[in-house]
Design an enzyme around this catalytic site. Structure first.
Site, short mmCIF file in Angstrom:
data_model
loop_
_atom_site.label_atom_id
_atom_site.label_comp_id
_atom_site.label_asym_id
_atom_site.label_seq_id
_atom_site.Cartn_x
_atom_site.Cartn_y
_atom_site.Cartn_z
N THR A 137 0.82 -1.21 0.00
CA THR A 137 0.00 0.00 0.00
C THR A 137 0.86 1.26 0.00
OG1 THR A 137 -1.44 1.27 1.48
CG2 THR A 137 -0.09 -0.37 2.51
N ASP A 138 0.28 2.37 -0.47
CA ASP A 138 0.99 3.65 -0.39
C ASP A 138 1.05 4.18 1.05
OD1 ASP A 138 -1.70 4.30 -0.12
OD2 ASP A 138 -1.68 5.93 -1.59
N GLU A 139 0.25 3.56 1.95
CA GLU A 139 0.20 4.08 3.33
C GLU A 139 1.52 3.89 4.08
OE1 GLU A 139 -3.49 3.16 5.35
OE2 GLU A 139 -4.55 3.01 3.45
N TYR A 162 -1.66 -0.75 10.91
CA TYR A 162 -1.77 -1.41 9.60
C TYR A 162 -0.59 -1.04 8.71
CZ TYR A 162 -3.18 -1.88 4.69
OH TYR A 162 -3.19 -2.16 3.35
N LYS A 166 2.49 -3.36 7.17
CA LYS A 166 2.77 -3.51 5.73
C LYS A 166 4.19 -3.05 5.41
CE LYS A 166 0.37 -4.71 2.84
NZ LYS A 166 0.02 -6.07 2.30
N PRO A 217 -21.08 8.26 8.62
CA PRO A 217 -20.15 8.83 9.60
C PRO A 217 -18.84 9.33 8.97
CG PRO A 217 -20.03 6.43 9.66
CD PRO A 217 -21.04 6.79 8.60
N PRO A 295 -7.86 8.30 15.25
CA PRO A 295 -6.57 8.66 15.85
C PRO A 295 -5.44 8.52 14.83
CG PRO A 295 -7.70 6.98 17.18
CD PRO A 295 -8.48 7.14 15.91
N HIS A 297 -5.00 10.03 12.05
CA HIS A 297 -5.56 10.01 10.70
C HIS A 297 -4.63 10.67 9.68
CE1 HIS A 297 -9.65 10.60 8.41
NE2 HIS A 297 -8.76 9.92 7.70
P1 NAD Z 1 -9.22 -7.90 2.09
O1 NAD Z 1 -9.20 -7.62 3.56
O2 NAD Z 1 -10.47 -7.70 1.33
O3 NAD Z 1 -8.75 -9.41 1.83
C1 NAD Z 1 -7.70 -10.02 2.51
C2 NAD Z 1 -7.77 -11.52 2.24
O4 NAD Z 1 -6.67 -12.13 2.93
C3 NAD Z 1 -9.05 -12.17 2.77
O5 NAD Z 1 -9.60 -13.01 1.79
C4 NAD Z 1 -8.57 -12.96 3.97
O6 NAD Z 1 -9.34 -14.13 4.23
C5 NAD Z 1 -7.14 -13.29 3.60
N1 NAD Z 1 -6.29 -13.55 4.77
C6 NAD Z 1 -6.17 -12.77 5.89
N2 NAD Z 1 -5.31 -13.33 6.76
C7 NAD Z 1 -4.84 -14.47 6.17
C8 NAD Z 1 -3.91 -15.46 6.54
N3 NAD Z 1 -3.29 -15.43 7.73
N4 NAD Z 1 -3.64 -16.48 5.69
C9 NAD Z 1 -4.28 -16.54 4.48
N5 NAD Z 1 -5.19 -15.62 4.07
C10 NAD Z 1 -5.46 -14.61 4.90
O7 NAD Z 1 -8.03 -7.03 1.52
P2 NAD Z 1 -7.90 -6.28 0.12
O8 NAD Z 1 -8.49 -4.94 0.25
O9 NAD Z 1 -8.32 -7.19 -0.97
O10 NAD Z 1 -6.31 -6.09 0.06
C11 NAD Z 1 -5.47 -7.12 -0.48
C12 NAD Z 1 -4.01 -6.68 -0.36
O11 NAD Z 1 -3.82 -5.45 -1.05
C13 NAD Z 1 -3.55 -6.45 1.07
O12 NAD Z 1 -2.26 -6.95 1.19
C14 NAD Z 1 -3.59 -4.94 1.23
O13 NAD Z 1 -2.63 -4.51 2.17
C15 NAD Z 1 -3.22 -4.50 -0.18
N6 NAD Z 1 -3.76 -3.18 -0.58
C16 NAD Z 1 -5.09 -2.89 -0.39
C17 NAD Z 1 -5.58 -1.66 -0.80
C18 NAD Z 1 -7.05 -1.31 -0.65
O14 NAD Z 1 -7.43 -0.16 -0.89
N7 NAD Z 1 -7.92 -2.23 -0.27
C19 NAD Z 1 -4.73 -0.72 -1.39
C20 NAD Z 1 -3.37 -1.06 -1.56
C21 NAD Z 1 -2.91 -2.30 -1.16
P1 TYD Z 2 -10.74 3.58 4.54
O1 TYD Z 2 -11.69 3.12 3.48
O2 TYD Z 2 -10.81 2.93 5.89
O3 TYD Z 2 -9.27 3.46 3.90
P2 TYD Z 2 -7.84 4.00 4.46
O4 TYD Z 2 -7.99 4.32 5.90
O5 TYD Z 2 -6.97 2.82 4.24
O6 TYD Z 2 -7.49 5.16 3.60
O7 TYD Z 2 -10.93 5.14 4.74
C1 TYD Z 2 -10.79 6.06 3.67
C2 TYD Z 2 -10.96 7.45 4.24
O8 TYD Z 2 -12.29 7.61 4.71
C3 TYD Z 2 -10.06 7.73 5.43
O9 TYD Z 2 -9.60 9.10 5.36
C4 TYD Z 2 -10.95 7.56 6.62
C5 TYD Z 2 -12.31 7.96 6.10
N1 TYD Z 2 -13.47 7.27 6.71
C6 TYD Z 2 -14.54 8.03 7.23
O10 TYD Z 2 -14.52 9.27 7.22
N2 TYD Z 2 -15.60 7.35 7.78
C7 TYD Z 2 -15.65 5.99 7.83
O11 TYD Z 2 -16.64 5.43 8.35
C8 TYD Z 2 -14.57 5.24 7.27
C9 TYD Z 2 -14.57 3.74 7.30
C10 TYD Z 2 -13.50 5.93 6.70
#
Ligand code: NAD
Ligand code: TYD
Length: 358
Positions: A137-139, A162, A166, A217, A295, A297
């Site tokens: 992630t970019d985070e 988180y 990562k 929210p 917290p 943020h």
């Molecule tokens: P998600 O939470 O939807 O899915 C995660 C999956 O991993 C689930 O299917 C879960 O069952 C599985 N999992 C969790 N713990 C496990 C373990 N111990 N062993 C095997 N499987 C396990 O997540 P996502 O949003 O699809 O993200 C996927 C990846 O991409 C992550 O690594 C996340 O850090 C990265 N990522 C996500 C975003 C985003 O915006 N969602 C952006 C950038 C990178």
């Molecule tokens: P989120 O989808 O949790 O992704 P990330 O924290 O990884 O960026 O949140 C996206 C943005 O939305 C983040 O600035 C937090 C905000 N947010 C709210 O304002 N209300 C909410 O209920 C949630 C889940 C997120």
């Protein structure tokens, strides 16, 4: 002996993983071994269209289970791993960081070691062709001010449990390349949105709350900025990097779609007003409520995705308007997916539809 290329996808029952599994089955002749522990975020119903695909095999396996991973490597002999399995939600990491350490750091370590053990047995040609692609992630780069972009060279400054977990996993992957020569790739991507996202993240949470007549929210002032990428664009980028990226390289992926959270929620409400108006004729905007800020943020994320564009020819195909419209339509057209997530029924989807077989 299986002839087409075999790849392991970890986390393939999650939001991005399921989109990637579907894309690979659709656009390549690869065999996909989908390794997922099915935590609360894993949903086999998201794979309903491909669960029986002849080139898709699902294994309910935890990436911390070394013996099970070793057995999978021996049995399926993959040409590479794309690693998405993770705990992925910032708010959950604030309330309970333990699982994030266990899966994102220890799990990545266990997977790297299992991969290295298998990779070491290969001949030199297969070794050179092998890829371990870590999806991140970019985070990990922390928070930006009002200007500037994250690039592959941005310093690591993770701020949440988180992002720290990562970041740690990125460092492990880097070290396994530098020390052992494992041919790794790392991608750092911005916020994804699209169909089948678990309704704890901003967009599906707001969408379902709006339809359910609940408050929307918004943390703090709603002026935090995220760079939104449609999930299929991310899946296409992962395919491109896995197939053509150079070992040891990092690629930043983003959507060129910077929006404040308020802009996101207002756009979503406007779309819902158009596609599924409230019974009382008023706007979903009236459900917006400002709540205590998260917290620590992070203020702003934004990606300069120039490298993957220049070197691998990837560009996002969706803009925020087109991607959000597709997303809203998908949720409106699939009320059963959402209902099963809310009721918890999704956790028994495979047993119910196919009998226990994982
Ligand atoms: P998600 O939470 O939807 O899915 C995660 C999956 O991993 C689930 O299917 C879960 O069952 C599985 N999992 C969790 N713990 C496990 C373990 N111990 N062993 C095997 N499987 C396990 O997540 P996502 O949003 O699809 O993200 C996927 C990846 O991409 C992550 O690594 C996340 O850090 C990265 N990522 C996500 C975003 C985003 O915006 N969602 C952006 C950038 C990178
Ligand atoms: P989120 O989808 O949790 O992704 P990330 O924290 O990884 O960026 O949140 C996206 C943005 O939305 C983040 O600035 C937090 C905000 N947010 C709210 O304002 N209300 C909410 O209920 C949630 C889940 C997120």
């Amino acid at each position: 002996m299986h002839t087409s290329k075999t790849v392991f996808i970890t986390g393939g029952a999650g939001f991005i993983g399921s989109a990637l599994v579907c894309l690979l089955l659709r656009e390549t002749d690869w065999r996909v071994i989908n390794i997922d522990a099915l935590t609360y975020a894993g949903n086999l119903e998201s794979l309903a269209d491909v669960i029986d695909h002849p080139r898709h095999l699902f294994s309910r396996t935890d990436i911390n289970n070394r013996a099970a991973l070793d057995a999978l490597f021996r049995e399926y002999q993959p040409a590479g791993v794309i690693h998405l399995a993770a705990e992925s939600h910032v708010d959950r990491s604030i309330h309970g960081p333990g699982e994030f350490i266990k899966t994102n750091i220890e799990g990545t370590y266990t997977l790297l070691e299992a991969t290295r053990a298998w990779w070491s047995t290969l001949d030199s040609q297969a070794k050179a062709a092998f890829r371990f692609h870590h999806v991140s992630t970019d985070e990990v780069f922390g928070s930006l001010g009002t200007s500037g972009f994250f690039t592959e060279d941005s310093p690591y400054q993770p701020n949440s449990p988180y992002s720290a977990s990562k970041a740690a996993s990125d460092h492990l992957v880097r070290a396994w390349h530098h020390t052992y020569g494992l041919p790794t790739l790392i991608t750092n991507c911005s916020n994804n949105y699209g169909p089948r996202q678990f309704p704890e993240k901003l967009i599906p949470l707001m969408l379902l709350n709006a339809l359910g007549g609940k408050p929307l929210p918004i943390y703090g002032q709603g002026d935090n900025v995220r760079d939104w990428l449609y999930v299929d664009d991310h899946a296409r980028a992962l395919h491109r990097v896995f197939a053509h990226g150079l070992p040891g390289e990092i690629y930043a992926i983003g959507g060129h779609n910077e929006k404040t959270n308020l802009e996101v929620v207002d756009t979503l409400c406007a779309l819902l007003d158009e596609l599924q108006p409230r019974a009382d004729g008023r706007s979903y905007r009236e459900q917006k409520t400002f709540v205590a800020d998260r917290p620590g943020h992070d203020r702003r994320y934004a990606i300069d995705a120039g490298k993957i564009g220049r070197e691998l020819g990837w560009q996002p195909q969706e803009n925020f308007t087109s991607g959000l419209k597709k997303t809203v339509r998908w949720y409106l057209d699939h009320p059963e997916w959402t209902a099963h997530v809310i009721s918890g029924e999704y956790r028994h989807w495979l047993d119910k539809n196919y009998g226990a077989r994982t």
